[in-house]
Design a protein around this motif. Structure first.
Motif: not given
Length: 306
Positions: A106, A130, A227
């Protein structure tokens, strides 16, 4: 500046990102993947030897199985690992024996961190970190384009959707510019466009209509809701009305334009129902191409490629 993906002789020792990845390595990965596809379902008869450590989140069981199948195909031994974070990741990586670490994390930059702490002989294959990079599905998109439109130097490619939060979009754009695509356009609500588009060689378009005009390839990105902060996230209705792909707006592109989904799209949001219903064969082909690229990457990183 030193490229952490390359060895002293310029060989590819890690696959971390498409940014700064020399063209010769991009083309070699694509060529090896095509060769793997030509072999059909044939597998190596050699006994498993080199370990392939699979460090992916628990919820990504399908991708774990896909990487395990790719490892088995080239006579490597898949070894599942528990996902780690922060200092625990660096410590775990430093203790691994030579082989390949397939890492999804992540945190942006996790793959670079793993490569920096890897013992000699351990190669890192980034399966997504990420918002930073996701090389293999980006390569699969490029491979799909080449299958239908081999001359990349004559194409207009439009990327539609949440570019700001998409590691896949960033990796794909770097590949396009490396391979000489002359015009890359972006279309999305302003909050979903990164500030760095000019530095990436991408033209931000004020409207979807402007972005699609005479386009050869359209890549549709999903909204990365996990996100996006509340202030950045348009409502589904708002997004669909301004940037949803319908047969009518797609008709603005060239008559033979390709539409490629870069992830699971939601009917009625990124695409309308009719467009969504037409994407199943394309999604299946992209999945096949990505699997071939997993095999190619493992072969290159372990020196098993000709």
């Amino acid at each position: 500046m030193l490229n952490p993906q390359l060895g002293r002789r310029g060989e590819l020792i890690h696959l971390l990102t498409t940014e700064g990845l020399p063209r010769r390595h991009v083309e070699r990965l694509l060529e090896l993947a095509r060769a793997d596809g030509a072999l059909g379902d044939a597998q190596s008869d050699a006994a498993p030897d080199v370990p392939v450590f699979l460090c992916l989140p628990e919820g990504d069981a399908a991708d774990v199985a896909a990487f395990a199948a790719a490892a088995t195909r080239v006579a490597m031994l898949p070894v599942p690992l528990e996902a780690r974070a922060g200092e625990a990741l660096a410590e775990a990586v430093g203790a691994l024996e030579p082989g390949v670490l397939v890492l999804r994390h992540d945190e942006s930059g996790a793959a670079h961190c793993a490569a920096a702490h890897a013992a000699p002989g351990l190669r890192v294959l980034n399966a997504g970190d990420g918002r930073h990079a996701d090389p293999l599905p980006a390569l699969a998109l490029v491979q799909a384009i080449i299958e239908s439109k081999p001359d990349l130097t004559s194409l207009v490619v439009t990327v539609v959707g949440d570019i700001r939060h998409s590691r896949l979009a960033r990796s794909f754009i770097h590949l396009l510019t490396t391979l000489g695509v002359p015009e890359v356009r972006a279309a999305a609500p302003r909050t979903l466009l990164p500030d760095s588009l000019p530095q990436l060689g991408v033209r931000a378009c004020a409207t979807l209509e402007e972005a699609l005009g005479d386009a050869d390839v359209i890549v549709a990105l999903p909204l990365n809701v996990e996100w996006i902060s509340g202030a950045q996230l348009p409502s589904a209705r708002e997004y669909a009305s301004t940037h949803g792909l319908t047969p009518a707006v797609l008709a603005l592109a060239k008559s033979d334009a390709m539409l490629l989904p870069a992830g699971r799209l939601t009917p009625g949001v990124e695409v309308d129902g009719d467009v969504a219903a037409s994407l199943d064969p394309t999604e299946a082909r992209l999945a096949t191409l990505e699997q071939q690229l997993r095999v190619a990457a493992l072969r290159v990183l372990t020196g098993d490629a000709p």
